[in-house]
Design a protein around this motif. Structure first.
Motif, PDB file in Angstrom:
ATOM      1  N   LYS A  62     -31.287 132.544  14.864  1.00  0.00           N
ATOM      2  CA  LYS A  62     -31.118 133.278  13.615  1.00  0.00           C
ATOM      3  C   LYS A  62     -32.098 134.440  13.482  1.00  0.00           C
ATOM      4  N   GLN A  63     -32.948 134.624  14.485  1.00  0.00           N
ATOM      5  CA  GLN A  63     -33.863 135.760  14.505  1.00  0.00           C
ATOM      6  C   GLN A  63     -33.749 136.440  15.868  1.00  0.00           C
ATOM      7  N   ASP A  64     -33.832 137.752  15.879  1.00  0.00           N
ATOM      8  CA  ASP A  64     -33.726 138.481  17.139  1.00  0.00           C
ATOM      9  C   ASP A  64     -34.792 138.033  18.134  1.00  0.00           C
ATOM     10  N   TRP A  65     -36.005 137.775  17.625  1.00  0.00           N
ATOM     11  CA  TRP A  65     -37.078 137.407  18.541  1.00  0.00           C
ATOM     12  C   TRP A  65     -36.880 136.034  19.159  1.00  0.00           C
ATOM     13  N   MET A  66     -35.995 135.211  18.609  1.00  0.00           N
ATOM     14  CA  MET A  66     -35.716 133.907  19.210  1.00  0.00           C
ATOM     15  C   MET A  66     -34.974 134.052  20.541  1.00  0.00           C
ATOM     16  N   LYS A  67     -34.404 135.230  20.769  1.00  0.00           N
ATOM     17  CA  LYS A  67     -33.718 135.454  22.040  1.00  0.00           C
ATOM     18  C   LYS A  67     -34.707 135.513  23.191  1.00  0.00           C
ATOM     19  N   GLU A  68     -35.982 135.746  22.871  1.00  0.00           N
ATOM     20  CA  GLU A  68     -37.005 135.708  23.910  1.00  0.00           C
ATOM     21  C   GLU A  68     -37.153 134.301  24.477  1.00  0.00           C
ATOM     22  N   VAL A  69     -36.835 133.297  23.644  1.00  0.00           N
ATOM     23  CA  VAL A  69     -36.882 131.920  24.112  1.00  0.00           C
ATOM     24  C   VAL A  69     -35.876 131.735  25.246  1.00  0.00           C
ATOM     25  N   ILE A  70     -34.698 132.369  25.095  1.00  0.00           N
ATOM     26  CA  ILE A  70     -33.659 132.263  26.120  1.00  0.00           C
ATOM     27  C   ILE A  70     -34.124 132.903  27.421  1.00  0.00           C
ATOM     28  N   ASP A  71     -34.869 133.997  27.306  1.00  0.00           N
ATOM     29  CA  ASP A  71     -35.368 134.651  28.511  1.00  0.00           C
ATOM     30  C   ASP A  71     -36.299 133.726  29.294  1.00  0.00           C
ATOM     31  N   ASP A  72     -37.121 132.963  28.549  1.00  0.00           N
ATOM     32  CA  ASP A  72     -38.062 132.052  29.202  1.00  0.00           C
ATOM     33  C   ASP A  72     -37.413 130.719  29.564  1.00  0.00           C
ATOM     34  N   ASP A  73     -36.394 130.336  28.815  1.00  0.00           N
ATOM     35  CA  ASP A  73     -35.741 129.041  29.024  1.00  0.00           C
ATOM     36  C   ASP A  73     -34.237 129.194  28.752  1.00  0.00           C
ATOM     37  N   PRO A  74     -33.454 129.622  29.742  1.00  0.00           N
ATOM     38  CA  PRO A  74     -32.025 129.916  29.550  1.00  0.00           C
ATOM     39  C   PRO A  74     -31.215 128.737  29.006  1.00  0.00           C
ATOM     40  N   GLU A  75     -31.660 127.507  29.231  1.00  0.00           N
ATOM     41  CA  GLU A  75     -30.908 126.329  28.797  1.00  0.00           C
ATOM     42  C   GLU A  75     -31.321 125.837  27.410  1.00  0.00           C
ATOM     43  N   TYR A  76     -32.220 126.566  26.770  1.00  0.00           N
ATOM     44  CA  TYR A  76     -32.795 126.124  25.493  1.00  0.00           C
ATOM     45  C   TYR A  76     -31.719 125.780  24.459  1.00  0.00           C
ATOM     46  N   PHE A  77     -30.841 126.725  24.151  1.00  0.00           N
ATOM     47  CA  PHE A  77     -29.851 126.496  23.087  1.00  0.00           C
ATOM     48  C   PHE A  77     -28.721 125.563  23.534  1.00  0.00           C
ATOM     49  N   TRP A 184     -44.965 123.808  20.161  1.00  0.00           N
ATOM     50  CA  TRP A 184     -43.794 124.664  19.970  1.00  0.00           C
ATOM     51  C   TRP A 184     -44.000 125.641  18.826  1.00  0.00           C
ATOM     52  N   LEU A 185     -44.666 125.192  17.773  1.00  0.00           N
ATOM     53  CA  LEU A 185     -44.954 126.079  16.650  1.00  0.00           C
ATOM     54  C   LEU A 185     -45.780 127.278  17.111  1.00  0.00           C
ATOM     55  N   LYS A 186     -46.777 127.034  17.924  1.00  0.00           N
ATOM     56  CA  LYS A 186     -47.606 128.125  18.432  1.00  0.00           C
ATOM     57  C   LYS A 186     -46.778 129.091  19.283  1.00  0.00           C
ATOM     58  N   LYS A 187     -45.840 128.538  20.070  1.00  0.00           N
ATOM     59  CA  LYS A 187     -44.974 129.387  20.884  1.00  0.00           C
ATOM     60  C   LYS A 187     -44.108 130.273  19.997  1.00  0.00           C
ATOM     61  N   TYR A 188     -43.520 129.668  18.959  1.00  0.00           N
ATOM     62  CA  TYR A 188     -42.646 130.427  18.071  1.00  0.00           C
ATOM     63  C   TYR A 188     -43.420 131.530  17.346  1.00  0.00           C
ATOM     64  N   VAL A 189     -44.616 131.191  16.870  1.00  0.00           N
ATOM     65  CA  VAL A 189     -45.433 132.191  16.172  1.00  0.00           C
ATOM     66  C   VAL A 189     -45.753 133.343  17.120  1.00  0.00           C
ATOM     67  N   ASN A 190     -46.002 133.023  18.374  1.00  0.00           N
ATOM     68  CA  ASN A 190     -46.287 134.063  19.360  1.00  0.00           C
ATOM     69  C   ASN A 190     -45.057 134.925  19.626  1.00  0.00           C
ATOM     70  N   TYR A 191     -43.878 134.278  19.755  1.00  0.00           N
ATOM     71  CA  TYR A 191     -42.633 135.020  19.968  1.00  0.00           C
ATOM     72  C   TYR A 191     -42.352 135.970  18.801  1.00  0.00           C
ATOM     73  N   GLY A 192     -42.524 135.460  17.585  1.00  0.00           N
ATOM     74  CA  GLY A 192     -42.142 136.245  16.409  1.00  0.00           C
ATOM     75  C   GLY A 192     -43.306 136.852  15.663  1.00  0.00           C
ATOM     76  N   ARG A 193     -44.431 137.033  16.353  1.00  0.00           N
ATOM     77  CA  ARG A 193     -45.647 137.483  15.690  1.00  0.00           C
ATOM     78  C   ARG A 193     -45.457 138.768  14.877  1.00  0.00           C
ATOM     79  N   SER A 194     -44.788 139.757  15.467  1.00  0.00           N
ATOM     80  CA  SER A 194     -44.641 141.043  14.778  1.00  0.00           C
ATOM     81  C   SER A 194     -43.842 140.900  13.493  1.00  0.00           C
TER      82      SER A 194
END
Length: 371
Positions: A62-77, A184-194
């Protein structure tokens, strides 16, 4: 035609340490029209990051920056989707068990779990929570300190006894809430920091319909929604003769709020004692707007204000509708004093919490078991 709205901005401000949160809301409903029976919503700092429902059967970012998770982990979703699909049946079974325990048949019923963790980015302190609710009331919750379950209803005692005896499951949940979830919270905050860490200050204006009407202090365009707006007299916050509005979302993702001050009993010479204060979490300096007739936009003799008032009114209406839709998307119903949880059958345990790519977690452990 000019529309004049006085704006007061603080140019320089300081960002302080914050507590970040990762929460998952899992909702199973029965006979709720035009609403999916099963919904999962994941949120970081109260911003929705993932959504799944039983109609689409797909976990989506639901956030554009969450797509970075897919780049690091393609099977995430894909992995998340499989977890939620399994949980969907578990939750469906649970709500039927609960209906039997409460001697209910048809009608609208809501079974909900909220679980997650908080992390202080300055002290590195973490805190976890997991709680289940039924029809808007607390049902059972996990006490991580004592590693026991607290039954909020007599109908939850059987589940409490069962889960208290499952020491291995409780130990895992404690590990999840104090280790996996914060990681995971720390990872998400880092992904969506901006996006998550940004601080948008609002424009603040004073509005009034007529000279005898309450004065409205209106702040719009701020982010995040962890903010406060209030009237003061001689530096002390007022609680009487004020009417505080709710924080509402704007169409651009920012927020707005307002607070009214009744002025009928305020002598003209005392106006200088009053001011409106806006405070934003993480920002050191307040935005202070003095109660001054010269800066108030009023209906009387000003067609410009009429237009401004209509615009503000429409924004409030639209924001209210948006908030209602967003709230329904998260829970479908009011849920009080929640904390956290996951799958739910006799009380389940899985869900979006299981998004650790190195650990496969099944969602079958939380069946509520019939007596």
């Amino acid at each position: 035609m000019k529309i004049l709205i006085l704006v007061f901005l603080v140019g320089i401000y300081q960002v302080t340490a914050e507590t970040h949160s990762l929460k998952y809301f899992v909702t199973e409903s029965s006979q709720v029209p035009d609403f999916p029976e099963f919904v999962v919503v994941g949120m970081v700092d109260d911003v929705q990051i993932v959504h799944y429902d039983g109609n689409t059967t797909e976990a989506v970012p639901k956030q554009d920056w969450m797509k970075e998770v897919i780049d690091d982990d393609p099977e995430y979703f894909k992995r998340s989707t499989n977890i939620f699909i399994k949980e969907q049946q578990t939750f469906k079974d649970n709500i039927e068990v609960l209906k039997q325990r409460f001697n209910q048949t048809g009608d609208v019923h809501i079974y909900q779990v909220m679980y997650g963790c908080e992390w202080d980015d300055e002290t590195d302190k973490v805190n976890g929570y997991r709680q289940y609710g039924y029809d808007g009331e607390d049902f059972i919750a996990l006490d991580l300190k004592t590693e026991t379950w607290i039954a909020a209803e007599p109908q939850a005692v059987f589940t409490k006894q069962k889960w208290d005896n499952d020491k291995a499951r409780t130990a895992y949940l404690k590990y999840y809430h104090t280790q996996i979830c914060p990681e995971w919270l720390k990872k998400y905050v880092n992904y969506g920091r901006s996006s998550l860490m940004r601080k948008d200050l609002p424009s603040v204006s004073l509005l009034q319909k007529t000279s005898s009407s309450p004065v409205t202090c209106h702040a719009t365009g701020f982010y995040p929604d962890r903010a406060d707006l209030f009237w003061r007299k001689d530096g002390e916050e007022l609680y009487e003769d004020v009417d505080r509005g709710k924080i509402l979302p704007n169409h651009d993702g920012t927020f707005q709020m307002s607070v009214d001050l009744k002025i009928s009993s305020i002598a003209p010479e005392d106006w200088k004692k009053y001011d409106c204060v806006f405070q934003l979490s993480g920002v050191k300096d307040d935005i202070i707007t003095k109660l001054d007739k010269s800066v108030i936009r009023t209906n009387e003799g000003s067609s410009g204000f009429r237009v401004a008032a209509v615009v503000v009114g429409l924004l409030v209406l639209i924001a209210g509708i948006t908030a209602a839709v967003k709230y329904a998307d998260i829970s479908g119903r009011k849920y009080k004093s929640v904390s956290p949880a996951s799958s739910t059958s006799d009380t389940s345990t899985s869900s979006a919490e299981d998004l650790d790519p190195k650990k496969k977690i099944s969602g079958e452990q939380e069946k509520m078991l019939k007596n």
